[in-house]
Every structure is written in C-alpha cells, then in structure tokens.
Write a protein that holds these residues in place. Structure first.
Motif, short mmCIF file in Angstrom:
data_model
loop_
_atom_site.label_atom_id
_atom_site.label_comp_id
_atom_site.label_asym_id
_atom_site.label_seq_id
_atom_site.Cartn_x
_atom_site.Cartn_y
_atom_site.Cartn_z
N LEU A 57 0.84 -1.20 0.00
CA LEU A 57 0.00 0.00 0.00
C LEU A 57 0.87 1.25 0.00
O LEU A 57 1.68 1.45 0.91
CB LEU A 57 -0.93 0.00 1.21
N HIS A 59 -0.67 4.47 -1.44
CA HIS A 59 -1.59 5.60 -1.35
C HIS A 59 -2.70 5.37 -0.35
O HIS A 59 -3.56 6.23 -0.17
CB HIS A 59 -2.19 5.88 -2.73
N ASN A 60 -2.74 4.22 0.28
CA ASN A 60 -3.74 3.90 1.30
C ASN A 60 -3.04 3.31 2.51
O ASN A 60 -1.88 2.90 2.44
CB ASN A 60 -4.77 2.90 0.76
N ASN A 61 -3.75 3.25 3.62
CA ASN A 61 -3.24 2.55 4.80
C ASN A 61 -4.36 1.70 5.38
O ASN A 61 -5.55 1.97 5.17
CB ASN A 61 -2.68 3.52 5.85
N THR A 64 -7.22 3.42 7.62
CA THR A 64 -8.21 4.20 6.86
C THR A 64 -9.12 3.29 6.04
O THR A 64 -10.33 3.52 5.96
CB THR A 64 -7.50 5.19 5.93
N LEU A 65 -8.55 2.26 5.45
CA LEU A 65 -9.35 1.33 4.65
C LEU A 65 -10.42 0.66 5.50
O LEU A 65 -11.58 0.57 5.12
CB LEU A 65 -8.45 0.28 4.01
N ASN A 68 -13.20 3.07 6.40
CA ASN A 68 -14.08 3.46 5.30
C ASN A 68 -15.00 2.32 4.85
O ASN A 68 -16.14 2.56 4.45
CB ASN A 68 -13.24 3.92 4.10
N VAL A 92 -12.42 2.11 -3.27
CA VAL A 92 -11.52 3.05 -2.59
C VAL A 92 -10.52 3.58 -3.61
O VAL A 92 -9.99 2.82 -4.43
CB VAL A 92 -10.79 2.34 -1.43
N TRP A 94 -7.38 4.49 -5.71
CA TRP A 94 -6.09 3.84 -5.93
C TRP A 94 -6.14 2.32 -5.86
O TRP A 94 -5.20 1.65 -6.26
CB TRP A 94 -5.01 4.35 -4.97
N GLU A 114 -2.73 -2.04 -5.53
CA GLU A 114 -3.00 -0.68 -5.94
C GLU A 114 -2.64 -0.44 -7.41
O GLU A 114 -1.83 -1.16 -7.99
CB GLU A 114 -2.23 0.31 -5.06
N GLU A 143 -1.81 13.04 -4.43
CA GLU A 143 -1.17 11.89 -3.80
C GLU A 143 -0.13 11.22 -4.70
O GLU A 143 0.46 10.22 -4.33
CB GLU A 143 -2.24 10.85 -3.41
#
Length: 269
Positions: A57, A59-61, A64-65, A68, A92, A94, A114, A143
C-alpha cells in the motif's frame, strides 16, 4: 415365527402413522436447523470484528481502509457477502484489485493491489490516470509520488493502445535528448505528440509500425537539418511527419526576414 410383515400387509392406519411420524421428525429437524441458523446470524460472537489488510500500500493505509469499508459491510462471519465486500474495497481510490476471504470466527482477510500510475489521462483539467495495464482510474492527483508523468489522450476505450504507442515512441526520441510530454490519438486515428520543449509534432495515422518508421526517420535526420542553422533539437518548434517522402519542420529563431515568423523547412530522405 417371522415378525417382519410384508409391506403390502401393513394396515393403512399404521402406514399413515409412520408417514406422519416421519414428517413430524423432519419438520422438527428443519425447525432446529433454522433456529441454529437464526442464532448464528444474530449472535454477537460472529459479528465482523477484525479486518486484516495486506498488500503493498502506497496511497492507502490499513486503518483508513478499515474505517471506510467496515460501515458498509452487512451481515456477520457467515452471512457477509464477499463479492460485495470486494466491490467496497475496490471503490476506494487507488485500489485496483481486492481479494477477500473469511477468517474464523469473526474476521476477514483482504489482499489489495493498488494502481501504479503510468500517465495522466484525458484533458489537463481532469483527474484521470492510466495504470501500467492500461486501465483508466480516478484519483487525488495530490497523492502522486511520481513527477513528470506524461499526459495521454484518446477516444473512450483507447487507453491501452495509446499507452502502448507511448512506450514505443519514448525510447525512439532518446537520441534527441528530449522527452515525450503529451501523446494524443484523435477520433480519426491520427497521432500527435508534444515534446518537453513544447514542440508539437504531427505523426499521422496508420499502424504502430508506420508511425514508428516516420518518427525514426525524423530522429535520424533532424540533426542534419538543425546543424545547418546552428541549432539543436531544443530549437524545434513544430514538425509535420505526414509526408511519404520526408517531413516539414519549423525551428525557433530561423526566420525569413528581420520581422517574419520562423520559416518551415522541408526535409527529405
């Protein structure tokens, strides 16, 4: 004495009692199964309480994933729709691909892949990107971790083709020490590129091999033209490669008079 009476000799009322008993037994069994199922679907012990996120990952972590996606998941460990969960993760930004599986007793394990941005896609005002597989996706451009991405444009569904042409053309330009900044395919199948010195080059149409041959001829002979005017490829202002026997170009600073604009120069094989 044989106590086992032939079936044909069993009285009707006995048969009826046996059938009734069997039906009642099956009904009780079904009720028990339904009761257990009802309990499993509602007991808090099997509510989704753990989501493990794996993958490279950028652009995401994971935190947060989970935050969401968790609110949109419906059901518990037994009833959650894995396809719906997969779709939720793939919405989500990316995220290119998600694989979701259950982990007893109340967890999900998610493996994410991603998008790897290869170029911008579409007009300058858009937020589209195209990844290494030629898939177009939308993302927050703030990003991006790569500077100097080219911009590709073309009709709907043409991203893979435009990306393939970009990959073919970019190394051909290396001898000129210029980079390909923008590549466009119009609705008529004609190509146009803009170099990093803002020079616009019309490439024409045809197959990939046709276009490459024209560009290779241009690269091979451009220095012969520019040297006559004591210029380099950086002085290129525009070029038109749509000729069978050569190309036309315009160089910065090459004029027909003291106040005239730069003059076109015809180059042949």
């Amino acid at each position: 004495m044989n106590r086992n009476l032939p079936t044909a000799n069993v009285p009707f009322d006995v048969k009826l009692m046996n059938i009734t008993a069997t039906v009642m037994f099956m009904g009780c069994l079904a009720a028990c199964v339904m009761a257990v199922g009802w309990w499993l679907m509602r007991t808090p012990a099997f509510n989704i309480g753990r989501i493990v996120v794996e993958g490279e990952l950028v652009h995401n972590n994971a935190v947060t994933l989970r935050a969401n996606v968790a609110p949109v998941l419906k059901g518990n460990f037994f009833t959650v729709d894995l396809k719906a969960a997969q779709h939720a993760f793939e919405q989500v930004p990316w995220v290119h691909e998600a694989q979701v599986r259950r982990e007893y007793p109340n967890g999900l394990r998610v493996i994410l892949k991603e998008h790897a941005a290869e170029a911008f896609w579409g007009p300058d005002t858009g937020t589209g990107l195209v990844d290494k597989s030629g898939e177009v996706f939308e993302a927050n451009l703030g990003e991006l971790d790569r500077e100097g991405l080219p911009r590709l444009q073309g009709p709907e569904g043409s991203a893979p083709r435009v990306l393939q042409m970009y990959r073919a053309l970019a190394p051909v330009l290396d001898p000129l020490k210029v980079s390909l900044d923008n590549l466009t395919l119009d609705n008529r199948g004609s190509w146009e590129m803009v170099l990093d010195n803002e020079a616009m080059v019309k490439l024409g149409g045809g197959t990939t091999e046709d276009v490459l041959q024209r560009v290779q001829r241009f690269v091979r002979t451009l220095s012969q033209i520019t040297s006559q005017y004591k210029r380099t490829a950086e002085a290129l202002e525009s070029a038109d490669l749509r000729y069978d026997d050569g190309y036309a170009l315009r160089l910065k600073g090459v004029t027909t008079g003291s106040s005239a604009p730069a003059a076109p120069v015809r180059a042949r094989r």
